[in-house]
Structure formats: C-alpha cells, structure tokens
Enzyme design. Structure first.
Site, PDB file in Angstrom:
ATOM      1  N   LYS A  42       0.805  -1.189   0.000  1.00  0.00           N
ATOM      2  CA  LYS A  42       0.000   0.000   0.000  1.00  0.00           C
ATOM      3  C   LYS A  42       0.852   1.259   0.000  1.00  0.00           C
ATOM      4  O   LYS A  42       0.349   2.364  -0.232  1.00  0.00           O
ATOM      5  CB  LYS A  42      -0.870   0.009   1.272  1.00  0.00           C
ATOM      6  CG  LYS A  42      -1.808  -1.166   1.380  1.00  0.00           C
ATOM      7  CD  LYS A  42      -2.431  -1.215   2.786  1.00  0.00           C
ATOM      8  CE  LYS A  42      -2.241  -2.590   3.344  1.00  0.00           C
ATOM      9  NZ  LYS A  42      -2.676  -2.738   4.735  1.00  0.00           N
ATOM     10  N   GLY A  43       2.142   1.079   0.257  1.00  0.00           N
ATOM     11  CA  GLY A  43       3.027   2.216   0.507  1.00  0.00           C
ATOM     12  C   GLY A  43       3.162   3.204  -0.635  1.00  0.00           C
ATOM     13  O   GLY A  43       3.383   4.393  -0.425  1.00  0.00           O
ATOM     14  N   GLU A  98       7.348   2.066  -6.468  1.00  0.00           N
ATOM     15  CA  GLU A  98       7.509   1.639  -5.074  1.00  0.00           C
ATOM     16  C   GLU A  98       7.726   2.840  -4.153  1.00  0.00           C
ATOM     17  O   GLU A  98       8.172   3.894  -4.596  1.00  0.00           O
ATOM     18  CB  GLU A  98       8.731   0.717  -4.963  1.00  0.00           C
ATOM     19  CG  GLU A  98       8.410  -0.746  -4.722  1.00  0.00           C
ATOM     20  CD  GLU A  98       7.852  -1.053  -3.340  1.00  0.00           C
ATOM     21  OE1 GLU A  98       7.167  -0.222  -2.723  1.00  0.00           O
ATOM     22  OE2 GLU A  98       8.094  -2.173  -2.857  1.00  0.00           O
ATOM     23  N   ASP A  99       7.437   2.645  -2.886  1.00  0.00           N
ATOM     24  CA  ASP A  99       7.724   3.688  -1.910  1.00  0.00           C
ATOM     25  C   ASP A  99       9.205   3.727  -1.540  1.00  0.00           C
ATOM     26  O   ASP A  99       9.805   4.789  -1.460  1.00  0.00           O
ATOM     27  CB  ASP A  99       6.847   3.521  -0.648  1.00  0.00           C
ATOM     28  CG  ASP A  99       6.918   2.117  -0.033  1.00  0.00           C
ATOM     29  OD1 ASP A  99       7.618   1.229  -0.573  1.00  0.00           O
ATOM     30  OD2 ASP A  99       6.255   1.903   0.999  1.00  0.00           O
ATOM     31  N   ASP A 102      14.666  -1.129   0.137  1.00  0.00           N
ATOM     32  CA  ASP A 102      15.425  -1.312   1.366  1.00  0.00           C
ATOM     33  C   ASP A 102      16.392  -2.480   1.159  1.00  0.00           C
ATOM     34  O   ASP A 102      17.461  -2.295   0.593  1.00  0.00           O
ATOM     35  CB  ASP A 102      14.396  -1.560   2.486  1.00  0.00           C
ATOM     36  CG  ASP A 102      15.000  -1.633   3.865  1.00  0.00           C
ATOM     37  OD1 ASP A 102      15.977  -0.913   4.124  1.00  0.00           O
ATOM     38  OD2 ASP A 102      14.496  -2.407   4.698  1.00  0.00           O
ATOM     39  N   LYS A 130      17.312   3.220   0.119  1.00  0.00           N
ATOM     40  CA  LYS A 130      18.171   3.075   1.299  1.00  0.00           C
ATOM     41  C   LYS A 130      19.279   2.082   0.951  1.00  0.00           C
ATOM     42  O   LYS A 130      19.227   0.925   1.348  1.00  0.00           O
ATOM     43  CB  LYS A 130      17.319   2.478   2.427  1.00  0.00           C
ATOM     44  CG  LYS A 130      17.210   3.292   3.692  1.00  0.00           C
ATOM     45  CD  LYS A 130      16.683   2.413   4.811  1.00  0.00           C
ATOM     46  CE  LYS A 130      15.284   2.759   5.214  1.00  0.00           C
ATOM     47  NZ  LYS A 130      14.796   1.892   6.331  1.00  0.00           N
ATOM     48  N   PHE A 151      14.603   4.260  10.017  1.00  0.00           N
ATOM     49  CA  PHE A 151      13.249   3.826   9.686  1.00  0.00           C
ATOM     50  C   PHE A 151      12.368   5.054   9.518  1.00  0.00           C
ATOM     51  O   PHE A 151      12.202   5.847  10.435  1.00  0.00           O
ATOM     52  CB  PHE A 151      12.691   2.885  10.750  1.00  0.00           C
ATOM     53  CG  PHE A 151      11.478   2.157  10.250  1.00  0.00           C
ATOM     54  CD1 PHE A 151      11.614   1.058   9.419  1.00  0.00           C
ATOM     55  CD2 PHE A 151      10.201   2.594  10.571  1.00  0.00           C
ATOM     56  CE1 PHE A 151      10.498   0.395   8.911  1.00  0.00           C
ATOM     57  CE2 PHE A 151       9.075   1.942  10.075  1.00  0.00           C
ATOM     58  CZ  PHE A 151       9.237   0.838   9.251  1.00  0.00           C
ATOM     59  N   VAL A 152      11.811   5.214   8.311  1.00  0.00           N
ATOM     60  CA  VAL A 152      11.014   6.409   8.013  1.00  0.00           C
ATOM     61  C   VAL A 152       9.542   6.063   7.822  1.00  0.00           C
ATOM     62  O   VAL A 152       9.200   4.943   7.445  1.00  0.00           O
ATOM     63  CB  VAL A 152      11.544   7.144   6.760  1.00  0.00           C
ATOM     64  CG1 VAL A 152      12.932   7.708   7.015  1.00  0.00           C
ATOM     65  CG2 VAL A 152      11.568   6.225   5.543  1.00  0.00           C
ATOM     66  N   ASP A 158       4.541   3.200   6.294  1.00  0.00           N
ATOM     67  CA  ASP A 158       3.904   2.919   7.581  1.00  0.00           C
ATOM     68  C   ASP A 158       4.860   2.294   8.582  1.00  0.00           C
ATOM     69  O   ASP A 158       5.905   1.736   8.224  1.00  0.00           O
ATOM     70  CB  ASP A 158       2.751   1.929   7.391  1.00  0.00           C
ATOM     71  CG  ASP A 158       3.246   0.506   7.141  1.00  0.00           C
ATOM     72  OD1 ASP A 158       4.036   0.322   6.192  1.00  0.00           O
ATOM     73  OD2 ASP A 158       2.874  -0.405   7.902  1.00  0.00           O
ATOM     74  N   ARG A 164       0.766   6.525   7.574  1.00  0.00           N
ATOM     75  CA  ARG A 164       0.783   6.647   6.110  1.00  0.00           C
ATOM     76  C   ARG A 164       0.254   7.995   5.642  1.00  0.00           C
ATOM     77  O   ARG A 164       0.620   8.485   4.576  1.00  0.00           O
ATOM     78  CB  ARG A 164      -0.088   5.559   5.472  1.00  0.00           C
ATOM     79  CG  ARG A 164       0.442   4.145   5.634  1.00  0.00           C
ATOM     80  CD  ARG A 164      -0.328   3.214   4.702  1.00  0.00           C
ATOM     81  NE  ARG A 164      -0.193   1.795   5.031  1.00  0.00           N
ATOM     82  CZ  ARG A 164       0.790   1.015   4.602  1.00  0.00           C
ATOM     83  NH1 ARG A 164       1.757   1.509   3.859  1.00  0.00           N
ATOM     84  NH2 ARG A 164       0.823  -0.261   4.927  1.00  0.00           N
TER      85      ARG A 164
END
Ligand code: IMP
Ligand code: MG
Length: 178
Positions: A42-43, A98-99, A102, A130, A151-152, A158, A164
C-alpha cells in the site's frame, strides 16, 4: 502521531518539486510507448497518485500487493503475491512504482516475476532508496531520494499500518517501535 516523529526528512515542498522532475523524466522516456504504471500496495499509493499527475503522456495504472514485512521493521525475505495484475502485459512497458527500496528483496522478486510474463520492458521507479541496507542487487531506474539507514514513515510509508497519511517523510523515534 507527530509526537513520534524525531525529524522531518523530506518536506511536502521537497517531495512535490522532486516528483515533478521525475514525472518530466518519465514523460520524456516513455513518449510514444504503451505505459503501465504498476503501484505496489500500500506504501506507493501517495507517491503514485502525485507522480502520475506529473506524467503528461497517456498511461494506464494497476496495483499489486505483496507481503514483505508484516508488523515488524525487519524484512522476512519471504515475498508472497496477495493481489495480482488484472490483465496480461505482453504489449506493455511496465514501470513498477515503489515507496522505498530497502533490502531489495521485494523488487528483485517482483521484477523477475513480471519479466517472466514477457512485457516489452520492466523498470523501477522508487520514491526512496536506502542503499546501505541492500541484501540483493537491485538498481532503481528512477529514484526520488537516497536516504540514510533510518526507519522512516509518512507519505504512504507505515509502521504497523500507522503514519501513512502524514504529508511528509519523517524519521520515527526508536521508542515508537520498541
Ligand atoms: P525490501 O524488500 O526490504 O526492499 O522492502 C521493501 C518494503 O519494506 C517497502 O515497500 C516498505 O513497505 C518496507 N520498508 C522498508 N524500509 C522502510 C522504512 O524505513 N519505513 C517504512 N517501511 C519500510
Ligand atoms: Mg510497509
């Protein structure tokens, strides 16, 4: 909500300006091509909604949902498709939206899976990257911002399904996830 944010990393203004640049790049690169912007739920939803309005050529969009993290801040390494595409992609250029990249596990899996369906091309656009945390080799074709190993949350990202709807990207206070 705000009281759990240690620092705002990317303000609304910076996000808007950078996304306009990304949209212009995509517009240029995909002119005359059949483009599918594929959002990963959902990001990516907030980023995608703003990005596609900066892409000034015809396109279609769809979504996939995959499981990666569950409720923790650590990747499990197991990727599962929870919601798949609604049509075949053989005549289309896919741009995965994508958000954040990582470990890279999610996108490596997705890119391979989608390439197996014989689209005209598969590329990746991510708002955040990242690189310090990468476990497998994945290079986004377009990225908004490289960020440090923190961690953001916010702007779609989220922790445990919360945060969000923050309009900016912020660093979550460690005590908020301990
Ligand atoms: P990867 O498979 O490790 O690259 O993880 C990708 C997914 O993990 C992203 O789509 C996010 O949902 C989640 N994720 C990774 N880092 C963060 C973060 O800093 N904040 C929130 N979600 C994150
Ligand atoms: Mg998530």
């Amino acid at each position: 909500m705000k009281e759990n944010i240690a620092k705002i990393l990317l303000t609304e203004d910076r996000l808007r300006a950078r996304i306009a640049e990304l949209g212009a790049e995509v517009t240029r690169d995909y002119a005359g091509k059949n483009l599918l912007v594929l959002g990963i739920l959902k990001g990516a939803v907030l980023f995608m909604a703003d990005l596609i309005r900066e892409i000034k050529i015809p396109l279609s969009y769809d979504f996939m949902a995959v499981s990666s993290y569950g409720a923790s801040t650590q990747s499990s390494g197991v990727v599962r498709i929870l919601k798949d595409l609604e049509r075949s992609v053989e005549d289309i250029h896919i741009l995965i939206c994508e958000d954040i990249v990582d470990t890279g596990l999610t996108l490596k899996y997705l890119k391979e899976n989608l390439s197996g369906r014989n689209p005209l091309s598969v590329k990746i656009i991510t708002l955040l990257d990242k690189p310090a945390r990468r476990k497998v080799e994945v290079t986004p074709d377009y990225k908004g911002f490289e960020i440090p190993d923190e961690f953001v949350v916010g702007y779609g990202l989220d922790y445990n399904e919360q945060y969000r709807n923050l309009p900016y990207v912020g660093i979550l206070k460690p005590e908020a996830y301990k």
